[in-house]
Motif scaffolding. Structure first.
Motif, PDB file in Angstrom:
ATOM      1  N   THR A  91       0.827  -1.209   0.000  1.00  0.00           N
ATOM      2  CA  THR A  91       0.000   0.000   0.000  1.00  0.00           C
ATOM      3  C   THR A  91       0.859   1.255   0.000  1.00  0.00           C
ATOM      4  N   LEU A  92       1.890   1.271   0.822  1.00  0.00           N
ATOM      5  CA  LEU A  92       2.790   2.426   0.859  1.00  0.00           C
ATOM      6  C   LEU A  92       3.460   2.627  -0.500  1.00  0.00           C
ATOM      7  N   LEU A  93       3.862   1.529  -1.123  1.00  0.00           N
ATOM      8  CA  LEU A  93       4.482   1.620  -2.447  1.00  0.00           C
ATOM      9  C   LEU A  93       3.497   2.198  -3.453  1.00  0.00           C
ATOM     10  N   ALA A  94       2.258   1.716  -3.433  1.00  0.00           N
ATOM     11  CA  ALA A  94       1.253   2.206  -4.378  1.00  0.00           C
ATOM     12  C   ALA A  94       0.952   3.690  -4.145  1.00  0.00           C
ATOM     13  N   VAL A  95       0.940   4.120  -2.893  1.00  0.00           N
ATOM     14  CA  VAL A  95       0.692   5.538  -2.584  1.00  0.00           C
ATOM     15  C   VAL A  95       1.844   6.399  -3.095  1.00  0.00           C
ATOM     16  N   VAL A  96       3.082   5.921  -2.899  1.00  0.00           N
ATOM     17  CA  VAL A  96       4.247   6.662  -3.407  1.00  0.00           C
ATOM     18  C   VAL A  96       4.185   6.761  -4.926  1.00  0.00           C
ATOM     19  N   LEU A  97       3.837   5.664  -5.582  1.00  0.00           N
ATOM     20  CA  LEU A  97       3.713   5.687  -7.041  1.00  0.00           C
ATOM     21  C   LEU A  97       2.591   6.623  -7.482  1.00  0.00           C
TER      22      LEU A  97
END
Length: 203
Positions: free
Chosen positions: A93-99
């Motif tokens: 989720t954190l990765l998707a938010v950063v992307l």
């Protein structure tokens, strides 16, 4: 090896992250583009930024990492895997938010980023729920299966999204945020079932 790193490598997280990055770069390149919503029921003039649609692709690509090549061993492991699965979902989720934030470098408004981040969390939750219900190989089923009807039936005759079409709502709509949060939290606490035939490691 660090158990978290070993889990990530066994589930091809680096490869999925690279694929998601390519999607994010494409969304950044087409920041100003909007996707028309071709509702089948009414003549509507409704569109959403491509950056708010990209999270569906993040969920599908990152959802592939829910599959474990050692499902049998994980199911019978002496150390409970539940905590690792929760950390895995949080990290995705954190990765998707950063992307989702990358298009802001090309002028994406903050409110569109907020909607994109909400969609990333909600669709990742759907991907995990889909993997639990139908097997990890079908983690993509619910994200794509709900996004299609959203595009085709999600706008009412008043040119406003239906209550259930949360992913095409603006970031200011509390009900859309609530639905996404419920989906993500359900995925976080949903216990894994026994490994299915398609999830089992090869002998």
């Amino acid at each position: 090896m660090n158990p978290v790193a070993a889990l990530a490598r066994s589930r091809n997280v680096p490869r999925a992250a690279a694929g998601s990055l390519l999607v994010a770069l494409a969304a950044t390149a087409f920041t100003s583009v909007r996707v028309d919503v071709p509702d089948f029921r009414y003549l509507v003039d409704f569109s959403v930024p491509v950056a708010a649609v990209a999270p569906v692709a993040y969920a599908v690509v990152l959802g592939t990492t829910v599959h474990s090549p050692m499902a049998d061993l994980e199911h019978t492991a002496a150390q409970p895997m539940g905590a690792y699965r929760r950390v895995h979902l949080v990290a995705l989720t954190l990765l998707a938010v950063v992307l989702s934030a990358l298009p802001m470098a090309a002028g994406l408004p903050f409110e569109v980023f907020a909607a994109s981040a909400r969609n990333a969390a909600g669709y990742l939750g759907l991907a995990v729920i889909s993997a639990r219900l139908f097997g990890s190989g079908l983690a993509w089923l619910l994200p794509l299966g709900t996004f299609g009807p959203t595009l085709l039936l999600g706008v009412g005759e008043d040119n406003v999204p239906e209550w259930w079409a949360w992913s095409i709502e603006t970031a200011s709509r509390p009900s859309a945020l609530l639905i996404a949060a419920v989906l993500w939290l359900t995925a976080l606490v949903l216990p894994p079932g026994p490994p299915r035939a398609e999830d089992r490691a090869e002998a």
